[in-house]
Motif scaffolding. Sequence first.
Motif, PDB file in Angstrom:
ATOM      1  N   UNK A  48       0.788  -1.509  -0.088  1.00  0.00           N
ATOM      2  CA  UNK A  48      -0.119   0.087   0.001  1.00  0.00           C
ATOM      3  C   UNK A  48       0.822   1.301   0.105  1.00  0.00           C
ATOM      4  N   UNK A  49       2.035   0.967   0.437  1.00  0.00           N
ATOM      5  CA  UNK A  49       2.822   2.358   0.458  1.00  0.00           C
ATOM      6  C   UNK A  49       2.932   2.529   1.913  1.00  0.00           C
ATOM      7  N   UNK A  50       2.200   2.014   2.885  1.00  0.00           N
ATOM      8  CA  UNK A  50       2.527   2.233   4.456  1.00  0.00           C
ATOM      9  C   UNK A  50       3.656   1.209   5.055  1.00  0.00           C
ATOM     10  N   UNK A  51       3.748   1.732   6.281  1.00  0.00           N
ATOM     11  CA  UNK A  51       5.130   0.712   6.894  1.00  0.00           C
ATOM     12  C   UNK A  51       4.883  -0.652   7.026  1.00  0.00           C
ATOM     13  N   UNK A  52       3.498  -1.040   7.330  1.00  0.00           N
ATOM     14  CA  UNK A  52       3.281  -2.494   7.361  1.00  0.00           C
ATOM     15  C   UNK A  52       3.369  -3.275   6.239  1.00  0.00           C
ATOM     16  N   UNK A  53       2.969  -2.770   5.086  1.00  0.00           N
ATOM     17  CA  UNK A  53       3.353  -3.434   3.970  1.00  0.00           C
ATOM     18  C   UNK A  53       4.634  -3.460   3.335  1.00  0.00           C
ATOM     19  N   UNK A  54       5.155  -2.392   3.508  1.00  0.00           N
ATOM     20  CA  UNK A  54       6.838  -2.301   3.320  1.00  0.00           C
ATOM     21  C   UNK A  54       7.667  -3.331   3.952  1.00  0.00           C
ATOM     22  N   UNK A  55       7.167  -3.360   5.582  1.00  0.00           N
ATOM     23  CA  UNK A  55       7.895  -4.202   6.288  1.00  0.00           C
ATOM     24  C   UNK A  55       7.595  -5.523   5.993  1.00  0.00           C
ATOM     25  N   UNK A  56       6.410  -6.071   5.570  1.00  0.00           N
ATOM     26  CA  UNK A  56       5.817  -7.524   5.223  1.00  0.00           C
ATOM     27  C   UNK A  56       6.645  -7.799   3.812  1.00  0.00           C
ATOM     28  N   UNK A  57       6.977  -7.039   2.980  1.00  0.00           N
ATOM     29  CA  UNK A  57       7.598  -7.365   1.932  1.00  0.00           C
ATOM     30  C   UNK A  57       9.072  -7.771   2.186  1.00  0.00           C
ATOM     31  N   UNK A  58       9.601  -6.815   2.962  1.00  0.00           N
ATOM     32  CA  UNK A  58      11.025  -7.095   3.335  1.00  0.00           C
ATOM     33  C   UNK A  58      11.297  -8.235   4.070  1.00  0.00           C
ATOM     34  N   UNK A  59      10.406  -8.437   5.105  1.00  0.00           N
ATOM     35  CA  UNK A  59      10.523  -9.824   5.794  1.00  0.00           C
ATOM     36  C   UNK A  59      10.351 -10.983   4.864  1.00  0.00           C
ATOM     37  N   UNK A  89       6.424   6.703  -6.672  1.00  0.00           N
ATOM     38  CA  UNK A  89       7.541   6.036  -5.441  1.00  0.00           C
ATOM     39  C   UNK A  89       7.578   4.817  -5.611  1.00  0.00           C
ATOM     40  N   UNK A  90       6.510   3.885  -5.469  1.00  0.00           N
ATOM     41  CA  UNK A  90       6.498   2.583  -5.354  1.00  0.00           C
ATOM     42  C   UNK A  90       7.449   1.996  -6.540  1.00  0.00           C
ATOM     43  N   UNK A  91       7.070   2.194  -7.816  1.00  0.00           N
ATOM     44  CA  UNK A  91       7.758   1.602  -8.966  1.00  0.00           C
ATOM     45  C   UNK A  91       9.104   1.755  -8.704  1.00  0.00           C
ATOM     46  N   UNK A  92       9.522   3.176  -8.388  1.00  0.00           N
ATOM     47  CA  UNK A  92      11.058   3.180  -8.183  1.00  0.00           C
ATOM     48  C   UNK A  92      11.594   2.513  -7.165  1.00  0.00           C
ATOM     49  N   UNK A  93      11.067   2.409  -6.048  1.00  0.00           N
ATOM     50  CA  UNK A  93      11.486   1.828  -4.855  1.00  0.00           C
ATOM     51  C   UNK A  93      11.801   0.102  -5.137  1.00  0.00           C
ATOM     52  N   UNK A  94      10.690  -0.586  -5.884  1.00  0.00           N
ATOM     53  CA  UNK A  94      10.585  -1.872  -6.296  1.00  0.00           C
ATOM     54  C   UNK A  94      11.691  -2.163  -7.117  1.00  0.00           C
ATOM     55  N   UNK A  95      11.862  -1.219  -8.022  1.00  0.00           N
ATOM     56  CA  UNK A  95      12.859  -1.459  -9.215  1.00  0.00           C
ATOM     57  C   UNK A  95      14.238  -1.347  -8.432  1.00  0.00           C
ATOM     58  N   UNK A  96      14.619  -0.531  -7.617  1.00  0.00           N
ATOM     59  CA  UNK A  96      15.739  -0.281  -6.906  1.00  0.00           C
ATOM     60  C   UNK A  96      16.025  -1.662  -6.045  1.00  0.00           C
ATOM     61  N   UNK A 205      13.973   3.371   6.811  1.00  0.00           N
ATOM     62  CA  UNK A 205      13.640   4.752   5.889  1.00  0.00           C
ATOM     63  C   UNK A 205      12.753   4.325   4.799  1.00  0.00           C
ATOM     64  N   UNK A 206      11.763   3.652   4.982  1.00  0.00           N
ATOM     65  CA  UNK A 206      10.757   3.512   3.918  1.00  0.00           C
ATOM     66  C   UNK A 206      10.410   4.678   3.100  1.00  0.00           C
ATOM     67  N   UNK A 207       9.955   4.828   2.044  1.00  0.00           N
ATOM     68  CA  UNK A 207       9.330   5.914   1.379  1.00  0.00           C
ATOM     69  C   UNK A 207       7.613   5.756   1.590  1.00  0.00           C
ATOM     70  N   UNK A 208       7.355   6.343   2.728  1.00  0.00           N
ATOM     71  CA  UNK A 208       6.036   6.068   3.370  1.00  0.00           C
ATOM     72  C   UNK A 208       4.843   7.054   2.368  1.00  0.00           C
TER      73      UNK A 208
END
Length: 266
Positions: A48-59, A89-96, A205-208
């Motif tokens: 979603x772009x929130x902290x929870x989903x970023x962390x879930x993907x990372x983990x 924001x999300x496409x750039x983050x995921x591509x990186x 430092x997720x791009x929330x």
Amino acid sequence: MNNALHTLESGRSVNQKKLISRLRRLTGQAIDDFSMIDDGDRVMVCLSGGKDSYAMLDLLLSLQASAPISFEITAVNLDQKQPGFPADVLPKYLEELGVDYAIINQDTYSVVTRVVPEGKTYCGLCSRLRRGALYSHARAHGFTKIALGHHRDDLLETLFLNMFHGGRIAAMAPKLRSDDGDCVVIRPLAYVPERDLERYAELRTFPIIPCTLCGSQQNSERREIKAMLQEWHEKHPQRLDSMFRSLKKVVPTHLLDTELGDFDSL
């Protein structure tokens, strides 16, 4: 472990390393306890772009690297066309990050703001429309599991929302099949406290991306429940842990549901 997390752990303090280790352990434990991921699964991680989903993907990426089974991960975001949403924001983050991803474009924002009366909360309709779009995408692309970023506090908040406003005892299932029977939904963060996710988001430092729809409504019932639980935690730090453990130790015979207890035969 993926390169991002390996680099993260190598340069951090002892407490930060403990946080990362705890999050991996709790997520892995939930996945194992509820058989969330099987060999050969194609997991659609809802981002979603929130902290929870970023962390879930990372983990999940971290656990994928060391898991004894093989499974695929694809991050999927639903662009609901909210005004000011930073679509790059999300496409750039995921591509990186080097993660396979897809963006679903569907204007649910206009529907919700048009249909829901002024002063009422958007969350109910918004979540139904969002869920429908994600389920449809999962079916169309052959995903076997849909991962959502709900955490331990979300489960507890839902429990009290259902008791206070729905007249029933129910939280969120860590794993369930959708009503149409086509999709299996998993919640890998079911054991993780929100406060740990907040610390982890700061560390990474997720791009929330703030929610300008439901997140902009200050007087929602869920927000009131969250404040209540936060007050309890401040006064009695172990109370939320104890309440959460109770969800795993249900005694049906000591409740009043005649569907669960055979009272007639006693």
